[in-house]
Write a protein that holds these residues in place. Structure first.
Motif, PDB file in Angstrom:
ATOM      1  N   ASP A  59      -7.077   3.508   8.078  1.00 49.44           N
ATOM      2  CA  ASP A  59      -8.237   4.213   7.555  1.00 49.44           C
ATOM      3  C   ASP A  59      -8.972   3.351   6.531  1.00 49.44           C
ATOM      4  OD1 ASP A  59      -9.244   7.332   7.362  1.00 49.44           O
ATOM      5  OD2 ASP A  59      -9.533   6.246   5.481  1.00 49.44           O
ATOM      6  N   THR A  60     -10.285   3.304   6.655  1.00 53.84           N
ATOM      7  CA  THR A  60     -11.075   2.463   5.745  1.00 53.84           C
ATOM      8  C   THR A  60     -11.006   2.956   4.310  1.00 53.84           C
ATOM      9  OG1 THR A  60     -13.054   3.758   6.301  1.00 53.84           O
ATOM     10  CG2 THR A  60     -12.677   1.734   7.552  1.00 53.84           C
ATOM     11  N   LYS A  61     -10.882   4.265   4.113  1.00 50.97           N
ATOM     12  CA  LYS A  61     -10.841   4.790   2.746  1.00 50.97           C
ATOM     13  C   LYS A  61      -9.578   4.332   2.021  1.00 50.97           C
ATOM     14  CE  LYS A  61     -13.733   8.886   3.414  1.00 50.97           C
ATOM     15  NZ  LYS A  61     -13.787  10.374   3.336  1.00 50.97           N
ATOM     16  N   THR A  76       0.833  -1.201   0.000  1.00 52.12           N
ATOM     17  CA  THR A  76       0.000   0.000   0.000  1.00 52.12           C
ATOM     18  C   THR A  76       0.864   1.245   0.000  1.00 52.12           C
ATOM     19  OG1 THR A  76      -1.759  -1.161   1.193  1.00 52.12           O
ATOM     20  CG2 THR A  76      -1.824   1.235   1.222  1.00 52.12           C
ATOM     21  N   THR A  97      -7.959   1.591   2.550  1.00 57.53           N
ATOM     22  CA  THR A  97      -8.171   0.175   2.242  1.00 57.53           C
ATOM     23  C   THR A  97      -9.145  -0.012   1.083  1.00 57.53           C
ATOM     24  OG1 THR A  97      -7.792  -0.381   4.563  1.00 57.53           O
ATOM     25  CG2 THR A  97      -8.870  -2.041   3.201  1.00 57.53           C
ATOM     26  N   GLU A  98     -10.266   0.688   1.128  1.00 54.83           N
ATOM     27  CA  GLU A  98     -11.292   0.525   0.108  1.00 54.83           C
ATOM     28  C   GLU A  98     -10.778   0.905  -1.276  1.00 54.83           C
ATOM     29  OE1 GLU A  98     -14.510   2.887   1.481  1.00 54.83           O
ATOM     30  OE2 GLU A  98     -15.055   1.506   3.114  1.00 54.83           O
ATOM     31  N   PHE A  99     -10.108   2.039  -1.373  1.00 56.92           N
ATOM     32  CA  PHE A  99      -9.611   2.478  -2.675  1.00 56.92           C
ATOM     33  C   PHE A  99      -8.468   1.592  -3.165  1.00 56.92           C
ATOM     34  CE2 PHE A  99     -11.561   6.643  -1.446  1.00 56.92           C
ATOM     35  CZ  PHE A  99     -12.484   6.682  -2.493  1.00 56.92           C
ATOM     36  N   THR A 100      -7.625   1.141  -2.238  1.00 51.77           N
ATOM     37  CA  THR A 100      -6.535   0.246  -2.628  1.00 51.77           C
ATOM     38  C   THR A 100      -7.087  -1.065  -3.167  1.00 51.77           C
ATOM     39  OG1 THR A 100      -5.050   1.196  -0.969  1.00 51.77           O
ATOM     40  CG2 THR A 100      -4.481  -0.974  -1.821  1.00 51.77           C
ATOM     41  N   ASP A 101      -8.074  -1.639  -2.484  1.00 50.34           N
ATOM     42  CA  ASP A 101      -8.678  -2.890  -2.932  1.00 50.34           C
ATOM     43  C   ASP A 101      -9.399  -2.726  -4.268  1.00 50.34           C
ATOM     44  OD1 ASP A 101      -7.750  -4.160  -0.691  1.00 50.34           O
ATOM     45  OD2 ASP A 101      -9.659  -4.131   0.392  1.00 50.34           O
ATOM     46  N   ALA A 102      -9.882  -1.516  -4.538  1.00 48.25           N
ATOM     47  CA  ALA A 102     -10.585  -1.250  -5.795  1.00 48.25           C
ATOM     48  C   ALA A 102      -9.624  -0.938  -6.939  1.00 48.25           C
ATOM     49  CB  ALA A 102     -11.553  -0.097  -5.608  1.00 48.25           C
TER      50      ALA A 102
END
Length: 277
Positions: free
Chosen positions: A225-227, A32, A229-234
């Motif tokens: 931070d969830t954001k 990340t 994680t979310e954007f990285t996974d996307a």
């Protein structure tokens, strides 16, 4: 003694500076950090060419995090052409094998794959090559250190003592092998409560003590931070997805500090060449 026994390093054709992103510990967010650092460098200096090399043969993450899933094309010289997204040239073992198939190889095959990712890729021109490394202090790291001129290494850790203990081992390895350490990133350092907005250090705050012990700088705190994680996974780094956010600003600040380090190393290299001549 280890450093004196290393063979002569051969540059990668077309690549000016190489920065490893490393930690002895797994699960601390190296990939990340590497992905957001690479894209942040491109955002700050769009006129420069940035590359991202994933050297984790068994668990490549760059294909998912950079949203790249094609097989590289070949040049007329049979060199693989890096896949590009967000202006960053990328190469990973994940581009060469089925994403659902495990890589079950012995050490020699892994070293051969690393050599291929280094030497059989049409990298140039690249001003900054960010190399995402696997956990540990083993064959991959030694192969990179032995074979290519590394400008420096960025260490990534989380604040809890178990991670810091293993990161210390990685740092000592690089220092013993005369690889300049750019600094330390404390990942998942804090979390913001979604209800009260208070900032909590859930894993402690021991990274500054490790940085002081090693004589290096703690360059940046990156929140859990969830954001991110979310954007990285996307497949969209937060530096690209939300460039004005506080999370993105943390990576931009880190990238600026890395650029300062790389600039200093470049000046030092030029001065050493002058002294030798």
């Amino acid at each position: 003694m280890m450093a004196r026994g290393l063979p002569k390093r051969k540059p990668i054709v077309g690549v000016k500076q190489i920065l490893l992103v490393a930690s002895g510990k797994g699960g601390v967010g190296k990939s990340t950090t590497a992905v957001n650092l690479a894209t942040a460098l491109k955002v700050i200096e769009p006129e420069k060419e940035v590359g991202l090399l994933d050297t984790d043969i068994f668990g490549p993450s760059v294909p998912i995090m950079m949203n790249l899933h094609d097989t590289p094309l070949l040049t007329k010289d049979n060199l693989m052409i890096p896949l590009i997204n967000y202006g960053v040239k990328c190469m990973s073992m994940g581009f060469l094998v089925d994403e659902k198939s495990p890589v079950i190889w012995r050490g020699l095959m892994v070293m051969s794959a690393i050599e291929r990712l280094l030497r059989q890729v049409a990298w140039g021109p690249v001003d900054y090559l960010i190399v995402d490394t696997p956990p540990g202090t083993g064959d991959t790291h030694l192969s990179l250190i032995q074979n290519i001129p590394i400008t420096g290494v960025l260490l990534v850790t989380t604040p809890q003592s178990a991670a810091l203990h293993v990161t210390r081992r990685g740092a000592v390895m690089f220092q013993n092998l005369n690889v300049p350490v750019a600094g330390l990133v404390q990942n998942m350092s804090t979390v913001i409560c979604p209800k009260c907005s208070n900032n909590f250090s859930i894993f402690g705050n021991g990274s500054q003590s490790l940085a002081d012990e090693l004589g290096i700088e703690l360059l940046q705190d990156i929140p859990l931070d969830t954001k991110i994680t979310e954007f990285t996974d996307a497949g969209t780094p937060i530096v690209i997805a939300q460039p004005e956010s506080n999370q993105s600003e943390a990576y931009i600040t880190l990238a600026k500090k890395i650029l300062h380090f790389l600039s200093k190393q470049q000046v030092s290299t030029v001065e050493k060449k002058r002294e030798l001549s």
